[in-house]
Design a protein around this motif. Structure first.
Motif, PDB file in Angstrom:
ATOM      1  N   GLU A  17      69.766  24.817  37.486  1.00  0.00           N
ATOM      2  CA  GLU A  17      69.069  25.868  36.873  1.00  0.00           C
ATOM      3  C   GLU A  17      67.663  25.424  36.270  1.00  0.00           C
ATOM      4  OE1 GLU A  17      71.707  27.692  34.287  1.00  0.00           O
ATOM      5  OE2 GLU A  17      73.069  28.329  35.711  1.00  0.00           O
ATOM      6  N   HIS A  18      67.831  24.211  35.490  1.00  0.00           N
ATOM      7  CA  HIS A  18      66.554  23.827  34.898  1.00  0.00           C
ATOM      8  C   HIS A  18      65.634  23.535  36.050  1.00  0.00           C
ATOM      9  CE1 HIS A  18      68.288  22.975  30.634  1.00  0.00           C
ATOM     10  NE2 HIS A  18      68.676  24.281  31.075  1.00  0.00           N
ATOM     11  N   VAL A  19      65.983  22.607  36.965  1.00  0.00           N
ATOM     12  CA  VAL A  19      65.043  22.550  38.148  1.00  0.00           C
ATOM     13  C   VAL A  19      64.653  23.560  38.934  1.00  0.00           C
ATOM     14  CG1 VAL A  19      65.019  21.381  40.503  1.00  0.00           C
ATOM     15  CG2 VAL A  19      66.035  20.052  38.468  1.00  0.00           C
ATOM     16  N   ALA A  20      65.452  24.745  39.118  1.00  0.00           N
ATOM     17  CA  ALA A  20      65.016  25.681  39.722  1.00  0.00           C
ATOM     18  C   ALA A  20      64.017  26.867  38.804  1.00  0.00           C
ATOM     19  CB  ALA A  20      66.030  26.682  40.198  1.00  0.00           C
ATOM     20  N   ALA A  21      64.167  26.678  37.490  1.00  0.00           N
ATOM     21  CA  ALA A  21      63.157  27.329  36.792  1.00  0.00           C
ATOM     22  C   ALA A  21      62.025  26.540  36.455  1.00  0.00           C
ATOM     23  CB  ALA A  21      64.048  27.662  35.313  1.00  0.00           C
ATOM     24  N   GLY A  22      61.891  25.473  36.932  1.00  0.00           N
ATOM     25  CA  GLY A  22      60.835  24.444  36.469  1.00  0.00           C
ATOM     26  C   GLY A  22      60.876  23.806  35.339  1.00  0.00           C
ATOM     27  N   ILE A  23      61.619  23.910  34.561  1.00  0.00           N
ATOM     28  CA  ILE A  23      61.976  23.369  33.375  1.00  0.00           C
ATOM     29  C   ILE A  23      62.076  21.742  33.495  1.00  0.00           C
ATOM     30  CG2 ILE A  23      63.513  23.064  31.074  1.00  0.00           C
ATOM     31  CD1 ILE A  23      64.285  26.175  31.620  1.00  0.00           C
ATOM     32  N   LEU A  24      62.830  21.649  34.271  1.00  0.00           N
ATOM     33  CA  LEU A  24      63.108  19.944  34.556  1.00  0.00           C
ATOM     34  C   LEU A  24      62.378  19.731  35.829  1.00  0.00           C
ATOM     35  CD1 LEU A  24      64.430  17.232  33.639  1.00  0.00           C
ATOM     36  CD2 LEU A  24      66.456  18.115  34.959  1.00  0.00           C
ATOM     37  N   ASN A  25      61.613  18.598  36.009  1.00  0.00           N
ATOM     38  CA  ASN A  25      60.978  18.036  37.050  1.00  0.00           C
ATOM     39  C   ASN A  25      61.115  16.682  37.244  1.00  0.00           C
ATOM     40  OD1 ASN A  25      58.723  17.148  35.728  1.00  0.00           O
ATOM     41  ND2 ASN A  25      57.866  19.105  35.303  1.00  0.00           N
ATOM     42  N   ALA A  26      60.492  16.230  38.372  1.00  0.00           N
ATOM     43  CA  ALA A  26      60.501  14.641  38.699  1.00  0.00           C
ATOM     44  C   ALA A  26      59.988  13.851  37.654  1.00  0.00           C
ATOM     45  CB  ALA A  26      59.927  14.409  40.055  1.00  0.00           C
ATOM     46  N   LYS A  27      58.876  14.247  36.706  1.00  0.00           N
ATOM     47  CA  LYS A  27      58.460  13.564  35.452  1.00  0.00           C
ATOM     48  C   LYS A  27      58.354  14.201  34.303  1.00  0.00           C
ATOM     49  CE  LYS A  27      55.371  10.973  38.594  1.00  0.00           C
ATOM     50  NZ  LYS A  27      54.049  10.650  39.137  1.00  0.00           N
ATOM     51  N   PRO A  28      59.499  14.215  33.842  1.00  0.00           N
ATOM     52  CA  PRO A  28      59.889  15.013  32.395  1.00  0.00           C
ATOM     53  C   PRO A  28      59.471  14.378  31.392  1.00  0.00           C
ATOM     54  CG  PRO A  28      61.725  14.217  33.042  1.00  0.00           C
ATOM     55  CD  PRO A  28      61.091  14.059  34.264  1.00  0.00           C
ATOM     56  N   ASN A  29      58.593  15.029  30.540  1.00  0.00           N
ATOM     57  CA  ASN A  29      58.363  14.498  29.260  1.00  0.00           C
ATOM     58  C   ASN A  29      59.416  14.893  28.071  1.00  0.00           C
ATOM     59  OD1 ASN A  29      57.199  14.328  26.451  1.00  0.00           O
ATOM     60  ND2 ASN A  29      55.196  14.095  27.253  1.00  0.00           N
ATOM     61  N   TRP A  30      60.172  14.160  27.561  1.00  0.00           N
ATOM     62  CA  TRP A  30      61.262  14.180  26.639  1.00  0.00           C
ATOM     63  C   TRP A  30      60.925  15.376  25.624  1.00  0.00           C
ATOM     64  CZ3 TRP A  30      65.981  15.361  26.185  1.00  0.00           C
ATOM     65  CH2 TRP A  30      66.571  15.248  25.065  1.00  0.00           C
ATOM     66  N   ARG A  31      59.761  14.947  24.809  1.00  0.00           N
ATOM     67  CA  ARG A  31      59.382  15.994  23.936  1.00  0.00           C
ATOM     68  C   ARG A  31      59.205  17.365  24.386  1.00  0.00           C
ATOM     69  NH1 ARG A  31      55.119  12.018  21.194  1.00  0.00           N
ATOM     70  NH2 ARG A  31      56.781  10.631  19.917  1.00  0.00           N
TER      71      ARG A  31
END
Length: 174
Positions: free
Chosen positions: A138-152
């Motif tokens: 769900e996070h990937v589909a919503a764009g919240i999580l991507n290939a280069k996430p910034n933890w903050r």
């Protein structure tokens, strides 16, 4: 007297064993050599019977353990085949349905319960893993999580999630 001789075994022979017992006063108390030999032979025969009995008991016990192991595996397979058992199932509510099956009746009640509880824990773990995967998807589909996430950046977006709150409030362990 012969019981005290740890060197004797069912395969012991009289001619080789005389030297072990010849100095014992109990051995000397039996006057005739033939009587001594007969006592020895009787003793060795009894030892042989005991060894055979022990071996038979051991083999029967090993067979029973193997049978119990097979029964436990078959029961677990039976549980897996029951589509009415879910991670939220309670033993007291499904017990009657399970006990009508022969695979169930081969086990003691405590074994049935133990296997059931372990199976439920496995189902719960599997369900939790599926939930985590769905959340990530769900996070990937919503764009919240991507290939280069910034933890903050990601942390801000999930700070209100129950899982994150549970982990962040844990100050006593890892």
């Amino acid at each position: 007297m012969l019981e005290d001789c740890k060197e004797l075994s069912p395969s012991s022979r009289w001619s080789k064993s005389i030297s072990i017992v010849e100095h014992d006063k109990r051995f000397k108390a039996v006057e005739r050599a033939k009587d001594r030999e007969d006592l020895f032979e009787d003793y060795v025969e009894e030892l042989e019977k005991k060894v055979k009995l022990l071996l038979q008991n051991f083999l029967e016990h090993a067979k029973a353990l193997e049978e119990q192991k097979c029964n436990r595996v078959e029961y677990l397979e039976f549980l897996k085949s029951c589509d009415f058992i879910k991670a939220s199932s309670q033993w007291r509510k499904v017990q009657d349905r399970l006990e009508t099956d022969e695979r169930c009746s081969r086990l003691e009640k405590i074994d049935r319960l133990e296997i059931f509880q372990k199976y439920i824990r496995d189902l719960e773990s599997e369900e939790e893993e599926q939930r985590k995967l769905r959340m990530m998807e769900e996070h990937v589909a919503a764009g919240i999580l991507n290939a280069k996430p910034n933890w903050r950046d990601y942390c801000i977006k999930i700070k209100d999630f129950a899982a994150y709150l549970a982990i962040s409030s844990n100050t006593s362990g890892s």
